[in-house]
Design a protein around this motif. Sequence first.
Motif, PDB file in Angstrom:
ATOM      1  N   ASP A 191     129.805  60.206   6.499  1.00 63.87           N
ATOM      2  CA  ASP A 191     129.723  59.502   7.772  1.00 63.87           C
ATOM      3  C   ASP A 191     128.259  59.384   8.183  1.00 63.87           C
ATOM      4  O   ASP A 191     127.904  59.601   9.327  1.00 63.87           O
ATOM      5  CB  ASP A 191     130.495  60.268   8.854  1.00 63.87           C
ATOM      6  CG  ASP A 191     131.980  59.974   8.802  1.00 63.87           C
ATOM      7  OD1 ASP A 191     132.337  58.791   8.778  1.00 63.87           O
ATOM      8  OD2 ASP A 191     132.752  60.932   8.761  1.00 63.87           O
ATOM      9  N   ALA A 192     127.397  59.043   7.226  1.00 66.60           N
ATOM     10  CA  ALA A 192     125.962  59.053   7.487  1.00 66.60           C
ATOM     11  C   ALA A 192     125.549  58.047   8.548  1.00 66.60           C
ATOM     12  O   ALA A 192     124.428  58.107   9.041  1.00 66.60           O
ATOM     13  CB  ALA A 192     125.202  58.785   6.190  1.00 66.60           C
ATOM     14  N   THR A 193     126.424  57.113   8.893  1.00 67.35           N
ATOM     15  CA  THR A 193     126.085  56.132   9.914  1.00 67.35           C
ATOM     16  C   THR A 193     126.189  56.699  11.315  1.00 67.35           C
ATOM     17  O   THR A 193     125.771  56.043  12.270  1.00 67.35           O
ATOM     18  CB  THR A 193     126.999  54.898   9.811  1.00 67.35           C
ATOM     19  OG1 THR A 193     128.361  55.312   9.949  1.00 67.35           O
ATOM     20  CG2 THR A 193     126.800  54.187   8.474  1.00 67.35           C
ATOM     21  N   THR A 194     126.757  57.893  11.485  1.00 61.78           N
ATOM     22  CA  THR A 194     126.880  58.506  12.801  1.00 61.78           C
ATOM     23  C   THR A 194     125.962  59.713  12.913  1.00 61.78           C
ATOM     24  O   THR A 194     125.634  60.362  11.928  1.00 61.78           O
ATOM     25  CB  THR A 194     128.324  58.936  13.091  1.00 61.78           C
ATOM     26  OG1 THR A 194     128.762  59.859  12.097  1.00 61.78           O
ATOM     27  CG2 THR A 194     129.254  57.721  13.112  1.00 61.78           C
ATOM     28  N   PHE A 195     125.565  60.006  14.144  1.00 63.47           N
ATOM     29  CA  PHE A 195     124.642  61.097  14.441  1.00 63.47           C
ATOM     30  C   PHE A 195     125.176  62.433  13.935  1.00 63.47           C
ATOM     31  O   PHE A 195     124.455  63.233  13.331  1.00 63.47           O
ATOM     32  CB  PHE A 195     124.418  61.130  15.945  1.00 63.47           C
ATOM     33  CG  PHE A 195     123.396  62.102  16.427  1.00 63.47           C
ATOM     34  CD1 PHE A 195     122.117  62.129  15.893  1.00 63.47           C
ATOM     35  CD2 PHE A 195     123.703  62.989  17.454  1.00 63.47           C
ATOM     36  CE1 PHE A 195     121.160  63.019  16.350  1.00 63.47           C
ATOM     37  CE2 PHE A 195     122.753  63.883  17.928  1.00 63.47           C
ATOM     38  CZ  PHE A 195     121.484  63.899  17.381  1.00 63.47           C
ATOM     39  N   VAL A 196     126.439  62.703  14.205  1.00 61.81           N
ATOM     40  CA  VAL A 196     127.173  63.866  13.701  1.00 61.81           C
ATOM     41  C   VAL A 196     128.564  63.371  13.313  1.00 61.81           C
ATOM     42  O   VAL A 196     128.940  62.252  13.658  1.00 61.81           O
ATOM     43  CB  VAL A 196     127.282  64.988  14.761  1.00 61.81           C
ATOM     44  CG1 VAL A 196     125.900  65.516  15.148  1.00 61.81           C
ATOM     45  CG2 VAL A 196     128.043  64.516  15.989  1.00 61.81           C
TER      46      VAL A 196
END
Length: 336
Positions: A191-196
């Motif tokens: 989920d590298a597109t989200t901050f966490v």
Amino acid sequence: MTDTVSAATGAFRAALTGPAGADGDLLHSGNAGFIIHRAGQLDHAYRTEGRAFAADLVEHLNKVMAGTATVLVHEEVLGAVDRLHWLIHMKKPDDYRRFLEIADHDRSFKEITEADRLTQRQGGNWERMFVEGSFRERVYVPQHGLDDHDTDHDDHDTDHDDRGAAHDDRGAAHGGHDDAHGGHGHDHDADATTFVPPARHQTGLPDSRLRSSADSGLTVIRTAQTFYRFRNEAREFAFAWASEVNRALGGELTVYLYEETFGQQDRIHWMIHLDNLDVYRKLTELSRTDAAYRALFGREFVPAHKGGGGWEQTFVPASIHDTVLTPLHGGAPIGF
């Protein structure tokens, strides 16, 4: 269907309809990595005009921000009359710069926020509709990092470092496992597109049994201040409570856990999504009807070397507060 509540079912109207999964442009409390909660108090004299402004603004922002952010506007119920709340869902903090670009260069945005919307009332825009100094913001980040914390207190030989489970400068500690979304120890690289990792990964439930800020008629934001010395234990309880509720009421109600970021240290927030007060009654009855849920409140969350104790030892007294929101829709304001 009335403007806000269905007389037949007692359900409050959701902001949007349709599945609240991870795909598509729609961002919400379950799949966002970074949420800004902005609240402002309307002057009662401009309650109708203020709601119209908020609805127009959100409609436009969701068009120009599609794929980057989703903004949902709610009004407070069972609390402050005429207080509006915006939940700004993004994947990561850097996405906010798109809002700045729109504020500086988007002609329609300027028309909505600067044109005279009070022509029959001595002129003005939003700055006359809202009480001076009433806007407040908080930032919510889905709680994460549960796998880095040993939840078996009996095996603890030493105390946690005061910032032990911290993953950033605000002390994000516990997150969660999710059998339905990759199993225990969810890899954020996926989920590298989200901050966490998004909050949906906390639940272990399929998307079909999850609710969110987009498809729920009611959202309860429960806020609590942890004791610094019990920051890890408080998060352990917070996650365990959410997990038990999601297990027992999945499909009808969903709880997500967030850390406050860029705000008050070690203040945490649950978002409880549901459609009506009958479901909330089921939540309040779990201590009587569900043995596993009831056992949670007899569990020792504070280890013996810290003095022992249950969940109630981990929070600052009188610091737990609920704010109840329902999506803003056209028609008569809630309250009067």
